[in-house]
Scaffold this motif. Structure first.
Motif, mmCIF file in Angstrom:
data_model
loop_
_atom_site.group_PDB
_atom_site.id
_atom_site.type_symbol
_atom_site.label_atom_id
_atom_site.label_comp_id
_atom_site.label_asym_id
_atom_site.label_seq_id
_atom_site.Cartn_x
_atom_site.Cartn_y
_atom_site.Cartn_z
ATOM 1 N N ARG A 466 -5.155 40.157 -1.577
ATOM 2 C CA ARG A 466 -6.099 39.161 -1.039
ATOM 3 C C ARG A 466 -5.852 37.773 -1.609
ATOM 4 O O ARG A 466 -6.630 36.848 -1.357
ATOM 5 N N GLY A 467 -4.799 37.616 -2.409
ATOM 6 C CA GLY A 467 -4.490 36.312 -2.961
ATOM 7 C C GLY A 467 -5.273 35.961 -4.205
ATOM 8 O O GLY A 467 -5.325 34.791 -4.602
ATOM 9 N N LYS A 468 -5.863 36.936 -4.844
ATOM 10 C CA LYS A 468 -6.619 36.709 -6.073
ATOM 11 C C LYS A 468 -5.767 37.100 -7.271
ATOM 12 O O LYS A 468 -4.829 37.905 -7.148
#
Length: 721
Positions: A466-468
């Motif tokens: 999720r790009g975290k």
């Protein structure tokens, strides 16, 4: 005369505080394995607990803590690597020491699980301590070492970079089941035996020889990086039955100076400091003290005697004197603090509360009798009572940071159990609130933090997708707001699933299909008893027990809880609590025949309600801004005489403003808060009561809850920004 029971209770209290410090230090050590201060803090805590437990004959605590302390000694000497595995083991040891303390305090036996845990931990500690050597093995010297009789007079102790150990066993050491060779062999496990020389000076003729007596002494040349205490500990079991003298290598002066600086502050006398760091032995100290007594008329300083006799270097004595001065200065500050039982403090607060009520009664009597002199005297007395009250209340105020700090261990253990990488961040730990509130806040926070880790934080691989960052964050934050304390639990996880919560609510009959609910109303559904969206039950959550306990626990403290959540970004659970449960500065109002009190910190101003203001209008124009109004007479359905004019008490809450319409403004007062009792537990908007000087009862309003209740009755009327 010393009360042993009171001393024992003090030991339990201090040991729990030391264990808390030990846990904090171990968690720091896990993050930074090279943190020598943290390692020393762990050792000091274990050493202090062991020593104090020995005074009370708590042998189980002494024996277990001794093994843990020995492992810590190895780590301090650099002979044992500090890693996650060691920190995890020592955290388990801390938990077991805590269990032993509880068992000693309760007076009952340890349960089977605790005994099994203790046995397992002891075995692991012994393995690290290297106690597996066979006691009956021969004395094997390393290559290059010699073992030979020492000719008389050949006691050269110019050891260079080696320690010189002069050892004389007691004559009955063999009868006591001890093998002198095993102690020397044990030295070789953590250093190099360069030379072992026997001293046969006490050996009798063959006819007088007793095979069960020990006649030999030993002079040992020993190379090791360990300290003097570690060498001496090798002879711990025969220390009382032998003469032991350990002379350090010349290169150790700087090490002694550093050791003195790192010593715990329970040593104040110069001799104790030098013995503790290993610069001198107890025998050398005793000899120097006797020499000081022989020259009583001159009374030379102890440090000068030790230097003159070449027992210790001047640099080491100077370092010890500097440490002594630092300890004395710090202890003079610590002497300003005393330990007081919480019951005594609570009794003081209750008595101050009664004094406040009595003072208000006398002030009212002076006003009614129009006695100017008495009114002036009561004005001074009221000021003094207020100062006494504030001082007593400050005694109850404690920082919330200690409670927050306990969750470092919770986050560490649960994140490892879940296979997640989670960091705990603490903000506002210096924020103070009432001790009784802090004690009861721990359980609700535990539920919220565990829930956030289990439900809110995603697995690392999903976070990366999720790009975290793979490492998630949970924040504990505290701050003051509008006369209250706000505590927040934030996470950067996936947030609450609105559709899933609604589906579960419809399934349980808490909502109907097609019903329009705001986000706040949906989030509040998770506080319903038995409500859970977990797909499976785990040992952390999923049984529907927890969030309803959180709300009931917070409401019992006259507080409120709310949730904010954004899908994919995380959630914030905000707990709003009163500063104290005892005495507050309040503002007194009257509606009909009922007296009402609100916290003075929430009151911004008071204005008159315009005479022509329509009765049905629930807002007014306050200098160009719309101010929502809550008419308390209509809200509580009160009947009784109206005042000549109506007034608005402007209060702030949740960052906004609202107006409470009342009949009469009575002014400020010191309100001694009293609970309403179980009969009124379900009444919303009223948080307690207080007794006025006239003997009448005034109800204390929970303004945030009151306004929330009014908004539910009249939706779409937000507080003014």
């Amino acid at each position: 005369m010393l009360n042993l029971n009171e001393a024992l209770q003090t030991f339990f209290a201090e040991s729990r505080a030391l264990l808390h410090d030990m846990e904090d230090a171990l968690l720091r050590l896990e993050e930074e394995p090279g943190d020598a201060d943290a390692l020393n803090a762990v050792f000091r805590a274990a050493h202090t607990i062991k020593g104090s437990a020995g005074l009370f004959g708590l042998s189980a605590i002494v024996e277990f803590t001794h093994e843990a302390e020995s492992v810590l000694d190895l780590a301090r000497d650099g002979r044992l690597d500090v890693d996650d595995a060691l920190c995890g083991l020592l955290l388990q040891c801390k938990d077991h020491i805590e269990a032993l303390l509880r068992q000693a305090e309760d007076g009952g036996p340890l349960d089977e699980q605790a005994r099994a845990t203790g046995g397992s931990l002891t075995a692991r500690l012994l393995a690290l301590n290297g106690h597996a050597a066979s006691a009956g093995a021969a004395l094997d010297l390393p290559a290059g070492a010699t073992a030979q009789p020492l000719p008389p007079g050949d006691l050269d102790i110019d050891q260079g970079d080696c320690w010189h150990i002069s050892l004389r066993f007691g004559p009955d050491v063999l009868r006591q089941g001890m093998d002198p060779a095993s102690f020397i062999r044990y030295l070789g496990t953590f250093g190099q035996l360069v030379r072992v020389a026997t001293v046969p000076a006490s050996l009798p003729g063959l006819a007088a020889l007793d095979a069960e007596r020990c006649y030999l002494g030993f002079e040992i040349r020993y190379r090791s990086d360990c300290d003097k205490q570690a060498i001496e500990s090798a002879f711990e079991f025969v220390r009382e039955d032998c003469q032991l003298r350990i002379l350090p290598p010349g290169s150790r002066v700087a090490d002694f100076v550093n050791l003195i600086r790192q010593l715990p502050e329970d040593k104040l006398r110069l001799g104790d400091l030098l013995v503790s760091c290993g610069a001198v032995t107890q025998a050398e100290l005793d000899a120097a003290l006797k020499g000081q007594e022989l020259h009583a008329e001159l009374r030379p300083p102890l440090g000068q005697i030790l230097v003159d006799e070449q027992v210790v270097r001047p640099e080491v004595v100077n370092a010890a004197l500097s440490k002594q001065n630092e300890v004395r200065a710090r202890q003079s500050q610590e002497a300003m603090y005393i330990r007081v039982l919480a019951d005594k403090l609570d009794a003081l607060i209750n008595q101050v509360g009664e004094l406040v009520i009595a003072g208000a009664g006398v002030s009212l009597l002076a006003q009614r009798n129009r006695d100017a002199a008495l009114q002036e005297a009561m004005s001074s007395m009221s000021r003094l009572i207020e100062e006494v009250r504030d001082g007593a209340m400050r005694l109850r105020m404690v920082q919330i940071g200690e409670t927050f700090g306990r969750f470092r261990r919770v986050v560490r253990d649960v994140s490892k159990e879940l296979g997640k990488d989670i960091e705990l961040q603490i903000h506002g730990g210096e924020t103070e609130l009432d001790k009784s509130i802090v004690e009861r806040l721990g359980d609700p926070l535990t539920h919220l933090v565990r829930n956030a880790m289990d439900h809110g934080i995603e697995p690392p691989e999903l976070r990366v997708a999720r790009g975290k960052p793979a490492r998630a964050t949970i924040e504990l934050r505290a701050y003051h707001d509008a006369g209250s304390i706000v505590t927040e639990v934030r996470d950067d996880g996936g947030g609450l699933d609105r559709e899933r919560i609604l589906a579960k609510a419809i399934e349980r009959g808490l909502a109907t299909p097609g019903q329009e609910l705001s986000d706040a109303e949906v989030w509040n559904l998770v506080f319903e008893p038995g409500f859970s969206t977990a797909a499976q039950v785990s040992n952390l959550s999923g049984r529907g027990v927890g969030m309803d306990v959180v709300r009931s626990g917070i409401e019992a403290l006259r507080g409120s809880v709310e949730i904010q959540s954004t899908a994919g970004q995380g959630s914030t659970i905000r707990i709003r609590l009163p500063l104290t449960l005892a005495i507050i500065d309040g503002f007194l109002m009257r509606v009909a025949d009922v007296h009402l009190v609100v916290p003075l910190d929430m009151v911004l101003e008071c204005v008159e309600l315009a005479p022509g203001h329509a009765a049905g209008m629930n807002y007014c124009d306050l200098r160009g801004e719309v101010l929502p109004l809550l008419r308390l007479r209509e809200h509580f359905a009160l009947t009784g005489p109206r005042g000549r004019r109506q007034n608005i008490v402007v209060v702030r809450t949740h960052g906004g403003k609202a107006g409470l319409v009342v009949d009469e403004l009575k002014g400020e007062l010191q309100a001694v808060m009293k609970p309403l009792g179980d009969l009124f537990a379900a009444v919303r908007g009223v948080t307690g009561s207080t007794i006025l000087g006239s003997g009448e009862v005034a109800l204390a309003l929970d303004v945030p809850s009151l306004l929330e209740q009014a908004c539910v009755r009249r939706p779409g009327v937000p507080a003014a920004p």
